[in-house]
Each structure stands twice: as C-alpha cells, then as structure tokens.
Write an enzyme that holds these catalytic residues in place. Structure first.
Site, short mmCIF file in Angstrom:
data_model
loop_
_atom_site.label_atom_id
_atom_site.label_comp_id
_atom_site.label_asym_id
_atom_site.label_seq_id
_atom_site.Cartn_x
_atom_site.Cartn_y
_atom_site.Cartn_z
N TYR A 35 -80.12 13.95 42.88
CA TYR A 35 -79.13 13.10 42.22
C TYR A 35 -78.56 13.74 40.96
O TYR A 35 -77.71 13.16 40.30
CB TYR A 35 -79.72 11.72 41.89
N ASP A 70 -85.80 0.29 48.18
CA ASP A 70 -84.98 -0.67 48.94
C ASP A 70 -85.75 -1.18 50.15
O ASP A 70 -85.68 -2.37 50.49
CB ASP A 70 -83.66 -0.04 49.38
N LYS A 107 -93.19 14.60 49.38
CA LYS A 107 -93.02 15.41 50.60
C LYS A 107 -93.50 16.83 50.29
O LYS A 107 -92.85 17.83 50.64
CB LYS A 107 -91.55 15.36 51.01
N ASP A 117 -93.41 10.00 54.04
CA ASP A 117 -93.02 9.35 55.30
C ASP A 117 -94.13 8.41 55.77
O ASP A 117 -93.87 7.31 56.26
CB ASP A 117 -92.61 10.36 56.39
N ASP A 134 -85.57 5.96 45.71
CA ASP A 134 -84.37 5.17 45.98
C ASP A 134 -84.50 4.49 47.34
O ASP A 134 -84.32 3.27 47.49
CB ASP A 134 -83.15 6.12 45.96
#
Ligand code: NAP
Length: 488
Positions: free
Chosen positions: A134, A242, A181, A214, A238
């Site tokens: 970002y 959500d 990750k 994951d 992010d």
C-alpha cells in the site's frame, strides 16, 4: 479521567464526511452527549467537498491542523472519487499522521444474526496501516508487466507488534497471533514473523504463536473463537479484517481505530452508502462502537461502558432497530428512532457485554528520526538485471553470457516470474517478455564495484532493453536476497 463528572472537556475533531456520514456522526454525538461524555467537538471538513474545492488530497489544511491540535478525531466515511486521479482522503489522513496501527475489534454483538452467533467470537485484528504494497510504489516494467513494491521495514514491524502487545495488555487479553506469509516471502513477510516473535518474547505474560496467513483465514472461519489478538502486515490485515467483520455481522456494525504517535482517528469500517444518504435509514452502530473505543482512548471508561451497555440492550431487545439489522418480520425504524431508543436505554446494563478491565493502551513512543540500521559488514556479490525480451531463455542466455565476457561477472541464471528458466530445468514455465538475469562477481571486487556494474549494464544494453537492477548484497554475512525457484 476516571469517568466521574469532571469540569474539563476533551477536544475532538469531528469530520462528518460524505453520504450517510453526517447522519451517523450526528446520531453518535447525540448518544455521547446524552451519556454525559465531556467532549468539545471541533467540526472539520474532508472528502468530496474538499475535492470539489480543488483540494487534491481531500483534506484541507484547517482539518489537518485541527487533528494535529486535538490528537483525536471521530470521522464519518469519505468518498474517494473514482477515475479523476485524486488520492483517497482516508489514506491522506492515515499517512499525514503516520497512523500505523489499524485496530479492528471483532466481537459477537447480541441481536445481530450471523451463522456464527453464539460462538463467543471476541478478538481484535491489528493491521499495519502504512507500509507493504500500500506504499503504492508501482511501475510498468514492460508494456505488459506491472510491478508493485512490497516495502516492509523492521521498525514498522516492531511498532505494529508492540502495539498489538500493548492493546492485548490494555484489554486483559492473553494471546497474540502473528499471521504472515513468511513461508513464501521470506524477507518481507519473514521479517514480520521474526520481529513479531522477538517483540512478543519481551511480553512474557502474553502467549504468542505464528500462523501462516492463509491458514489463519481458514481458522477464522472454522474456529474463530480461538483468536484473541491477530497482528498482520497491511494487505493481509486489510483482507482478513473484512473477513473477520463478516463473521460478526458485517461492515455495517464494524468499528475501527487508526492509531499513531499522539494521534488517533476513530471511524466505522463502512463507506458513505450514497444510495441511502439523507433518508434517515443509516445505521449508526458502527460509528457508535468506534466512539466507544474513542472514549476509552481518552480515558473515559465509565461513559464508554454506559454507551456500550445501552447499545447492547437495544440490540438484544430488538426494538426500534434500523432496517438493516431489524429482526426478521419486524419493520425497521429510522436512524432518529433508533438513536432515541439507545438514549432511552442509557443507564441499563446488559449481561452480554464482556467484562474486561480496560486500561489506556500504553503505546510505545517512536521518535520521528530517520531510522538507520547499520551492518558491520556489507559485501556486494552480484547484480540482478531485469530485461525485456521476446526471445526464448536459451537465446537470451547465450546473448547475456556473451555480454558478460570480459566483464567482472558470470551469468548464474535467468528466471521468469521467479522460476529459473536458464539453465533449463525442464517443466513448462509460461514465458512473458520479462526476465531476471542474475550475474555474480567472478571474484570479490577489489576496485570500483559500481563501475563494474555500469560496465555490465552498458554491455547488456547493446542487445537487450533492461529496465531495472537490484544489487545482490550480503549484510553481516547473510544473503540479502532470495534464490529463484529452482536456483541452486
Ligand atoms: P458502503 O458505503 O459501505 O456501502 C455498501 C452498502 O452497505 C450500502 O449500499 C448499504 O447497503 C450498506 N451500508 C453500509 N453502511 C451502512 C450503514 N451504516 N447503515 C445501513 N446500511 C449500510 O460501500 P461502497 O458502496 O463500496 O462505498 C461507497 C463510498 O464510500 C465510496 O466512495 C468509497 O470509496 C467510500 N468508502 C469510504 C470508507 C471510509 O471512509 N473509511 C470506507 C469504505 C468505503 P444497502 O444497499 O443494503 O442499503
């Protein structure tokens, strides 16, 4: 403040924002005032109105000054105009004030129907808010290949993990999960894992674990009640915050805080919902819950608890709720009637509000300096040169070996999107016109190593377009680069 009546008022910047923003902010202020919160509001503008006035950042200087002065803001959603090149006003505010921590509580709310109701979900996602992909550093490398830099800093990981620990301690939580990750991105996500583990060892009263992100997404859906605090880099946070909001009722009831050094901005997670703006239909719950977080931030724990209890009672009883959350078969009411019901319930206590010993978050101070990390040794061992070519790897290999003849380098390998394609490994890697050629110094450079690189580039440039290079270095004896898939 201990929550009892005081004479001083805390100044808070109130940004109504766009669409339903002014309605939900008005509703929230009404509840806070009725609850006796001692706040002096300073209204400020940002978002669509700012863009209309030609302020490309979406936030005028007076608004930035107000936030800087007060250190606390409660904000309605801000529209991001699409396709006009303007930056998001939300991102402007986060970046200007370096609000590096995005706090997203994920807690089952009574009366809100979800497939997970009754499971006792109650955790917090702590998302790094300013780094990672970002940072928005993107380049087209060839006409058909785009690149975005994933920038992760050690100090950035350290401060978000310290914040996750401080938040856990402030709410009496006991465990922090660092989700990354790191198995694939060993340097960037790996840094978050390594730093997270180091930071959390410094908080021995907290348990901690690492989880591959994951699997964390999977675990959040199958056994969400296992989590307490989850900390992640920006993009992972992010997405998973959500997902987590979806477990407990969706964005319409999800609160958030953006925290930086000396500045905190509280806002609902949802957007400006322009379709229902100005129609007395908006649900102010998410902003109200954000305001509860704000009251705790300014130390008014008693008013925070009072508002939270009134809200929970209202939702539990299911009377006078807005259409989006009204029980099945019950007609929803307007924002005004919902707010009136919450206000009428102030002073009542819900046994559904989890008992927590809230304390102020003891945020570590991070001096505004240029963070410089020295290495005791640095070696330049080679260079990756990114070239654009329509030829096949074998032909590219021959031309690049030829280019390196007489230079200080040997061609070690060529990769296509991270997989070695020269020397050939077999398989059928799909090829595009973007290759990375790895050249290693034949022997450690004695003279001007940069001049050797420049010489190599000019040799390569006679036959190929190159668009980008990366020095291959070793810091303190450790390789500061990863190997390609298949590279020996
Ligand atoms: P959105 O504004 O969250 O709205 C999506 C839908 O969610 C709405 O149409 C509405 O659904 C429902 N909804 C959201 N909040 C609600 C509330 N408080 N009460 C009742 N219903 C609510 O998402 P969007 O349409 O993607 O984004 C619209 C604008 O908001 C965009 O310009 C976007 O950039 C901006 N945005 C700002 C922020 C922020 O400031 N932090 C965050 C996200 C988006 P129904 O159609 O069912 O009524």
């Amino acid at each position: 403040m201990d929550g009892s009546a005081t004479t001083t008022r805390t100044k808070v910047t109130a940004i109504p924002g766009d669409g339903i923003g002014p309605e939900v902010l008005r509703a929230t202020r009404q509840v806070l005032e009725a609850a006796g919160a001692r706040i002096e509001w300073e209204e400020a503008m940002a978002g669509a109105e700012a863009f209309r006035k030609g302020i490309g950042s979406g936030a005028p200087k007076e608004t930035l000054d107000s936030i800087a002065r007060n250190g606390v803001a409660l904000k309605g959603p801000l529209e991001t105009p699409v396709g006009h090149g303007e930056k998001s006003a939300n991102v402007t505010l986060r970046k200007v004030f370096e609000m590096y921590g995005n706090i997203r509580p994920v807690r089952e709310i009574p009366g809100i129907r979800t497939p997970f109701a009754g499971r006792g979900i109650d955790f917090v996602v702590v998302r790094e808010n300013v780094e990672d992909l970002y940072a928005g550093v993107e380049h087209m490398q060839t006409p058909g290949v785009a690149q975005c830099l994933k920038l992760i800093t050690e100090v950035g990981c350290e401060r978000i993990c310290e914040l996750a620990a401080a938040l856990a301690e402030s709410e009496g939580r006991t465990r922090v999960t660092v989700a990354t990750k790191a198995n694939i991105m060993k340097l960037t996500e790996g840094m978050m894992k390594r730093v997270g583990e180091r930071v959390l060892k410094g908080h021995p009263a907290l348990g901690h674990e690492h989880m591959i992100v994951d699997n964390c997404a999977h675990q959040m859906v199958i056994r969400p009640e296992q989590f307490d605090v989850v900390v992640m880099t920006n993009m992972n946070g992010d997405i998973l915050s959500d997902l987590a909001a979806g477990l407990v009722g969706g964005l319409g009831v999800a609160p958030s805080a953006n925290l930086g050094d000396g500045v905190a901005m509280f806002e609902a997670v949802h957007g400006s919902a322009p379709q229902i703006a100005g129609r007395n239909l908006a649900n102010p719950t998410a902003l109200l819950l954000s305001a509860v977080m704000m009251l705790r931030h300014i130390g008014d724990f008693a008013t925070a608890a009072k508002v939270e209890h009134a809200l929970y009672i209202t939702l539990e009883e299911g009377r006078d709720l807005t259409g989006d959350i009204a029980p099945e078969g019950v007609e929803g009411v307007g924002t005004d009637a919902y707010v009136a019901r919450v206000i009428a319930n102030l002073g009542r206590e819900s046994d559904k509000v989890p008992t927590r010993e809230y304390r102020p978050i003891a945020m570590k101070k991070w001096p505004a300096i240029t963070w410089y990390k020295a290495a005791s040794t640095r070696e330049l061992v080679g260079v990756d040169v990114f070239v654009e070519s329509e030829r096949d790897p074998h032909a590219i290999g021959i031309t690049l070996q030829h280019a390196a003849e007489g230079s200080a380098f040997d061609l070690k390998m060529i990769s296509s999107r991270g997989a070695q394609v020269w020397p050939e490994m077999g398989g059928n890697t799909f090829l595009v016109d973007h290759f990375r050629a790895r050249f290693m110094f034949r022997e450690p450079p004695k003279g001007d190593a940069v001049a050797e690189i420049t010489d190599l580039l000019s040799r390569i440039g006679r036959q190929h377009r190159w668009m980008h290079i990366e020095k291959l270095q070793r810091f303190d004896g450790e390789a500061a680069f990863t190997k390609a898939q298949g590279e020996g």
